[in-house]
Design a protein around this motif. Sequence first.
Motif, PDB file in Angstrom:
ATOM      1  N   ASP A 163       0.826  -1.209   0.000  1.00 46.55           N
ATOM      2  CA  ASP A 163       0.000   0.000   0.000  1.00 46.55           C
ATOM      3  C   ASP A 163       0.864   1.263   0.000  1.00 46.55           C
ATOM      4  O   ASP A 163       0.462   2.284  -0.554  1.00 46.55           O
ATOM      5  CB  ASP A 163      -0.942   0.017   1.194  1.00 46.55           C
ATOM      6  N   LEU A 164       2.043   1.196   0.615  1.00 46.01           N
ATOM      7  CA  LEU A 164       2.961   2.337   0.586  1.00 46.01           C
ATOM      8  C   LEU A 164       3.440   2.578  -0.840  1.00 46.01           C
ATOM      9  O   LEU A 164       3.498   3.713  -1.299  1.00 46.01           O
ATOM     10  CB  LEU A 164       4.151   2.111   1.518  1.00 46.01           C
ATOM     11  N   GLY A 165       3.768   1.507  -1.548  1.00 49.61           N
ATOM     12  CA  GLY A 165       4.174   1.642  -2.945  1.00 49.61           C
ATOM     13  C   GLY A 165       3.064   2.245  -3.787  1.00 49.61           C
ATOM     14  O   GLY A 165       3.316   3.113  -4.634  1.00 49.61           O
ATOM     15  N   GLU A 166       1.840   1.800  -3.554  1.00 46.81           N
ATOM     16  CA  GLU A 166       0.705   2.342  -4.306  1.00 46.81           C
ATOM     17  C   GLU A 166       0.505   3.822  -3.985  1.00 46.81           C
ATOM     18  O   GLU A 166       0.291   4.639  -4.890  1.00 46.81           O
ATOM     19  CB  GLU A 166      -0.563   1.563  -3.982  1.00 46.81           C
ATOM     20  N   ALA A 167       0.603   4.167  -2.713  1.00 54.30           N
ATOM     21  CA  ALA A 167       0.441   5.569  -2.318  1.00 54.30           C
ATOM     22  C   ALA A 167       1.520   6.438  -2.964  1.00 54.30           C
ATOM     23  O   ALA A 167       1.233   7.551  -3.428  1.00 54.30           O
ATOM     24  CB  ALA A 167       0.484   5.699  -0.797  1.00 54.30           C
ATOM     25  N   MET A 168       2.743   5.930  -3.009  1.00 56.57           N
ATOM     26  CA  MET A 168       3.829   6.683  -3.648  1.00 56.57           C
ATOM     27  C   MET A 168       3.564   6.833  -5.141  1.00 56.57           C
ATOM     28  O   MET A 168       3.792   7.901  -5.711  1.00 56.57           O
ATOM     29  CB  MET A 168       5.174   5.995  -3.406  1.00 56.57           C
ATOM     30  N   ALA A 169       3.093   5.778  -5.791  1.00 59.82           N
ATOM     31  CA  ALA A 169       2.791   5.851  -7.229  1.00 59.82           C
ATOM     32  C   ALA A 169       1.735   6.908  -7.498  1.00 59.82           C
ATOM     33  O   ALA A 169       1.890   7.739  -8.396  1.00 59.82           O
ATOM     34  CB  ALA A 169       2.335   4.492  -7.757  1.00 59.82           C
ATOM     35  N   LEU A 170       0.680   6.901  -6.720  1.00 56.85           N
ATOM     36  CA  LEU A 170      -0.392   7.863  -6.923  1.00 56.85           C
ATOM     37  C   LEU A 170       0.084   9.291  -6.637  1.00 56.85           C
ATOM     38  O   LEU A 170      -0.309  10.235  -7.337  1.00 56.85           O
ATOM     39  CB  LEU A 170      -1.607   7.497  -6.070  1.00 56.85           C
ATOM     40  N   ALA A 171       0.943   9.451  -5.643  1.00 55.18           N
ATOM     41  CA  ALA A 171       1.506  10.776  -5.352  1.00 55.18           C
ATOM     42  C   ALA A 171       2.393  11.247  -6.504  1.00 55.18           C
ATOM     43  O   ALA A 171       2.349  12.420  -6.887  1.00 55.18           O
ATOM     44  CB  ALA A 171       2.298  10.735  -4.043  1.00 55.18           C
ATOM     45  N   LEU A 172       3.199  10.346  -7.056  1.00 56.31           N
ATOM     46  CA  LEU A 172       4.050  10.706  -8.194  1.00 56.31           C
ATOM     47  C   LEU A 172       3.215  11.074  -9.415  1.00 56.31           C
ATOM     48  O   LEU A 172       3.533  12.031 -10.129  1.00 56.31           O
ATOM     49  CB  LEU A 172       4.995   9.555  -8.534  1.00 56.31           C
ATOM     50  N   ILE A 173       2.159  10.326  -9.653  1.00 53.98           N
ATOM     51  CA  ILE A 173       1.279  10.615 -10.788  1.00 53.98           C
ATOM     52  C   ILE A 173       0.636  11.998 -10.606  1.00 53.98           C
ATOM     53  O   ILE A 173       0.596  12.802 -11.538  1.00 53.98           O
ATOM     54  CB  ILE A 173       0.222   9.511 -10.943  1.00 53.98           C
ATOM     55  N   ALA A 174       0.159  12.284  -9.414  1.00 53.41           N
ATOM     56  CA  ALA A 174      -0.455  13.584  -9.140  1.00 53.41           C
ATOM     57  C   ALA A 174       0.575  14.708  -9.287  1.00 53.41           C
ATOM     58  O   ALA A 174       0.265  15.772  -9.842  1.00 53.41           O
ATOM     59  CB  ALA A 174      -1.063  13.596  -7.738  1.00 53.41           C
ATOM     60  N   ALA A 175       1.790  14.467  -8.819  1.00 56.64           N
ATOM     61  CA  ALA A 175       2.841  15.482  -8.936  1.00 56.64           C
ATOM     62  C   ALA A 175       3.174  15.750 -10.398  1.00 56.64           C
ATOM     63  O   ALA A 175       3.349  16.904 -10.800  1.00 56.64           O
ATOM     64  CB  ALA A 175       4.090  15.033  -8.175  1.00 56.64           C
ATOM     65  N   ARG A 176       3.253  14.697 -11.205  1.00 57.04           N
ATOM     66  CA  ARG A 176       3.515  14.875 -12.636  1.00 57.04           C
ATOM     67  C   ARG A 176       2.461  15.761 -13.269  1.00 57.04           C
ATOM     68  O   ARG A 176       2.769  16.660 -14.040  1.00 57.04           O
ATOM     69  CB  ARG A 176       3.457  13.520 -13.351  1.00 57.04           C
ATOM     70  N   LYS A 177       1.196  15.478 -12.958  1.00 60.65           N
ATOM     71  CA  LYS A 177       0.104  16.262 -13.530  1.00 60.65           C
ATOM     72  C   LYS A 177       0.207  17.722 -13.099  1.00 60.65           C
ATOM     73  O   LYS A 177       0.015  18.622 -13.902  1.00 60.65           O
ATOM     74  CB  LYS A 177      -1.242  15.681 -13.113  1.00 60.65           C
ATOM     75  N   GLN A 178       0.529  17.936 -11.837  1.00 59.10           N
ATOM     76  CA  GLN A 178       0.645  19.296 -11.327  1.00 59.10           C
ATOM     77  C   GLN A 178       1.804  20.021 -12.006  1.00 59.10           C
ATOM     78  O   GLN A 178       1.660  21.170 -12.422  1.00 59.10           O
ATOM     79  CB  GLN A 178       0.837  19.277  -9.815  1.00 59.10           C
ATOM     80  N   TRP A 179       2.966  19.357 -12.132  1.00 58.43           N
ATOM     81  CA  TRP A 179       4.135  19.996 -12.724  1.00 58.43           C
ATOM     82  C   TRP A 179       3.926  20.310 -14.204  1.00 58.43           C
ATOM     83  O   TRP A 179       4.444  21.272 -14.713  1.00 58.43           O
ATOM     84  CB  TRP A 179       5.369  19.113 -12.580  1.00 58.43           C
ATOM     85  N   LYS A 180       3.163  19.464 -14.871  1.00 55.38           N
ATOM     86  CA  LYS A 180       2.954  19.643 -16.298  1.00 55.38           C
ATOM     87  C   LYS A 180       1.696  20.442 -16.607  1.00 55.38           C
ATOM     88  O   LYS A 180       1.351  20.622 -17.766  1.00 55.38           O
ATOM     89  CB  LYS A 180       2.882  18.274 -17.010  1.00 55.38           C
ATOM     90  N   GLY A 181       0.994  20.874 -15.569  1.00 53.28           N
ATOM     91  CA  GLY A 181      -0.188  21.691 -15.761  1.00 53.28           C
ATOM     92  C   GLY A 181      -1.377  20.932 -16.322  1.00 53.28           C
ATOM     93  O   GLY A 181      -2.245  21.512 -16.952  1.00 53.28           O
ATOM     94  N   ALA A 182      -1.395  19.640 -16.096  1.00 52.69           N
ATOM     95  CA  ALA A 182      -2.506  18.819 -16.620  1.00 52.69           C
ATOM     96  C   ALA A 182      -3.716  18.907 -15.726  1.00 52.69           C
ATOM     97  O   ALA A 182      -3.665  19.273 -14.600  1.00 52.69           O
ATOM     98  CB  ALA A 182      -2.050  17.370 -16.770  1.00 52.69           C
TER      99      ALA A 182
END
Length: 78
Positions: free
Chosen positions: A59-78
């Motif tokens: 679950d920690l790995g999943e939480a990190m994946a989802l956080a990374l995905i959200a960060a990517r979207k934020q950084w790229k303005g998606a």
Amino acid sequence: MVLPTPAELIASLDEELFGLLYERLKMAAELPPLETPDEVAREVVRMRNLAAIYRVPPDLGEAMALALIAARKQWKGA
């Protein structure tokens, strides 16, 4: 030669895992955001597997994946 205690071994693995996650976060800033549900699902599975390798709750790995995905979207303005 003195072998590390279980606590020392776990601490070193935790440091290595978080070091890898930090590097992954830096790389995520350079990648395009994941768009499709399949891309997101593959990333979540990959990070759950990475967590399992290091004997961290998946679950920690999943939480990190989802956080990374959200960060990517934020950084790229998606």
